[in-house]
Design an enzyme around this catalytic site. Structure first.
Site, short mmCIF file in Angstrom:
data_model
loop_
_atom_site.label_atom_id
_atom_site.label_comp_id
_atom_site.label_asym_id
_atom_site.label_seq_id
_atom_site.Cartn_x
_atom_site.Cartn_y
_atom_site.Cartn_z
CB SER A 109 -0.85 0.00 1.28
OG SER A 109 -1.48 1.24 1.49
CE1 TYR A 144 -4.57 -1.99 5.03
CE2 TYR A 144 -3.28 -0.01 4.57
CZ TYR A 144 -4.03 -1.09 4.12
OH TYR A 144 -4.23 -1.27 2.78
P1 NAD Z 1 -11.47 -6.32 0.06
O1 NAD Z 1 -12.06 -6.14 1.41
O2 NAD Z 1 -12.32 -6.07 -1.13
O3 NAD Z 1 -10.82 -7.78 -0.08
C1 NAD Z 1 -10.09 -8.36 0.96
C2 NAD Z 1 -9.98 -9.84 0.72
O4 NAD Z 1 -9.25 -10.42 1.81
C3 NAD Z 1 -11.35 -10.54 0.67
O5 NAD Z 1 -11.31 -11.58 -0.27
C4 NAD Z 1 -11.47 -11.12 2.08
O6 NAD Z 1 -12.35 -12.23 2.17
C5 NAD Z 1 -10.03 -11.51 2.33
N1 NAD Z 1 -9.74 -11.73 3.74
C6 NAD Z 1 -9.95 -10.89 4.79
N2 NAD Z 1 -9.60 -11.50 5.93
C7 NAD Z 1 -9.15 -12.73 5.61
C8 NAD Z 1 -8.64 -13.82 6.34
N3 NAD Z 1 -8.54 -13.78 7.68
N4 NAD Z 1 -8.28 -14.93 5.67
C9 NAD Z 1 -8.41 -15.02 4.32
N5 NAD Z 1 -8.87 -14.00 3.57
C10 NAD Z 1 -9.24 -12.88 4.20
O7 NAD Z 1 -10.17 -5.38 0.06
P2 NAD Z 1 -9.24 -4.82 -1.11
O8 NAD Z 1 -9.35 -3.34 -1.09
O9 NAD Z 1 -9.44 -5.56 -2.37
O10 NAD Z 1 -7.80 -5.15 -0.47
C11 NAD Z 1 -6.93 -6.14 -0.98
C12 NAD Z 1 -5.51 -5.78 -0.57
O11 NAD Z 1 -5.14 -4.55 -1.16
C13 NAD Z 1 -5.31 -5.61 0.93
O12 NAD Z 1 -4.09 -6.17 1.34
C14 NAD Z 1 -5.28 -4.11 1.09
O13 NAD Z 1 -4.56 -3.71 2.24
C15 NAD Z 1 -4.59 -3.70 -0.19
N6 NAD Z 1 -4.81 -2.30 -0.56
C16 NAD Z 1 -6.08 -1.84 -0.78
C17 NAD Z 1 -6.24 -0.50 -1.12
C18 NAD Z 1 -7.59 0.07 -1.39
O14 NAD Z 1 -7.68 1.30 -1.46
N7 NAD Z 1 -8.65 -0.72 -1.54
C19 NAD Z 1 -5.14 0.34 -1.21
C20 NAD Z 1 -3.88 -0.16 -0.96
C21 NAD Z 1 -3.73 -1.49 -0.64
#
Ligand code: NAD
Length: 261
Positions: free
Chosen positions: A143, A156
């Site tokens: 991130s 985080y």
């Molecule tokens: P999201 O909530 O849409 O997806 C998260 C996924 O992780 C889901 O499939 C969920 O079921 C899974 N998950 C959560 N807890 C879990 C566990 N204990 N065991 C197995 N799976 C689990 O979120 P997203 O925005 O798609 O995020 C995905 C990644 O991208 C994360 O690591 C997040 O930190 C990173 N990220 C997101 C953003 C953003 O703005 N959305 C920005 C930077 C980084």
């Protein structure tokens, strides 16, 4: 387009958001997919079947990323069913927003486990398989918060900084093995994770949800646009291509200029 025919990609947290987008892109490029994450069983089945329209095989494993033994089984099952684990995308993640003195210790533990330690466990089981086959790509979805902080996100930000350290270390350990390890540092992407955060941040800061979007999230993003899931998918495909074979141990920002300021 990157050709991933015959390769297997394990993507943690691929039932939603960025992970599901990457699964779609990798399936379209010809890779077999091991999905993982939580969610409604029927929706997961539909997503899995839609990946298989690309003439690949997609399976789902419900390993909880807080449980090292379940993570071991995730990698072992992918190996058993597909014969290899070539691409590992450490993507599963959760968020919790609160001032540090109100931050519940169990939320701290869960974020460190899911957003950081799970990657240690997937890597330690997948790396020997990649070494054996002589090719591998490990991509950690970090991130912008792996590079800079924001208030109220202590766990985080800590986990995302940690995953960059893990990325560099493992890259050196397998540098001569035709295995690359990189991190992607996205800015804000409008996924369920961010949608939840908008409400939490509004509460923590005592402002409206619109103010959170315009004055907090997109304030940092100089393009004034959310990053698109498709952009992240294309970047992961590039990192799996031959053109990226000498890129390892690095991080790539895709954050609308956020960390340039
Ligand atoms: P999201 O909530 O849409 O997806 C998260 C996924 O992780 C889901 O499939 C969920 O079921 C899974 N998950 C959560 N807890 C879990 C566990 N204990 N065991 C197995 N799976 C689990 O979120 P997203 O925005 O798609 O995020 C995905 C990644 O991208 C994360 O690591 C997040 O930190 C990173 N990220 C997101 C953003 C953003 O703005 N959305 C920005 C930077 C980084």
């Amino acid at each position: 387009m990157t050709d991933l025919k015959g390769k297997t990609a394990v993507i943690t947290g691929s039932t939603s958001g960025i992970g599901l987008g990457i699964a779609k892109g990798m399936a379209a490029a010809g890779a077999n997919i091991m999905m993982n994450g939580f969610g409604d069983a029927d929706k997961i089945k539909t997503a899995r079947q839609s990946l298989e329209t690309h003439d690949i095989k997609a399976l789902y494993h419900g390993a909880n990323m807080t449980q090292p033994d379940e993570i071991e089984d995730l990698i072992a099952t992918a190996h058993k069913e597909f014969g290899s684990v070539d691409i590992l995308i450490n993507n599963a993640g959760i968020q919790y927003v609160a001032p540090v003195e109100d931050f519940p210790p169990e939320k701290w533990d869960a974020i460190i486990a899911i957003n950081m330690s799970s990657a240690f466990h997937t890597i330690r089981h997948a790396l020997p398989l990649m070494r054996k086959s002589g090719w591998g790509r490990i991509i950690n979805i970090a991130s912008a918060h792996g590079l800079v902080a924001s208030p109220y996100k202590s766990a985080y930000v800590t986990a995302k900084h940690g995953i960059l350290g893990l990325t560099k270390t493992i890259a050196l350990e397998c540098a001569e093995d035709n295995i690359t390890v990189n991190a992607i540092c996205p800015g804000y992407v409008k996924t369920p994770l961010v949608e939840g955060q908008i409400a939490d941040t509004a509460k923590a800061r005592g402002i409206t949800e619109d103010e959170v979007i315009n004055d907090v999230l997109l304030k940092a993003q100089w393009t004034k646009k959310f990053v698109k899931i498709e952009d992240l998918t294309d970047l992961t495909l590039f990192l799996c291509s031959t053109a990226a074979q000498n890129m390892t141990g690095g991080h790539i920002s895709i954050d609308g200029g956020w960390t340039a300021a």
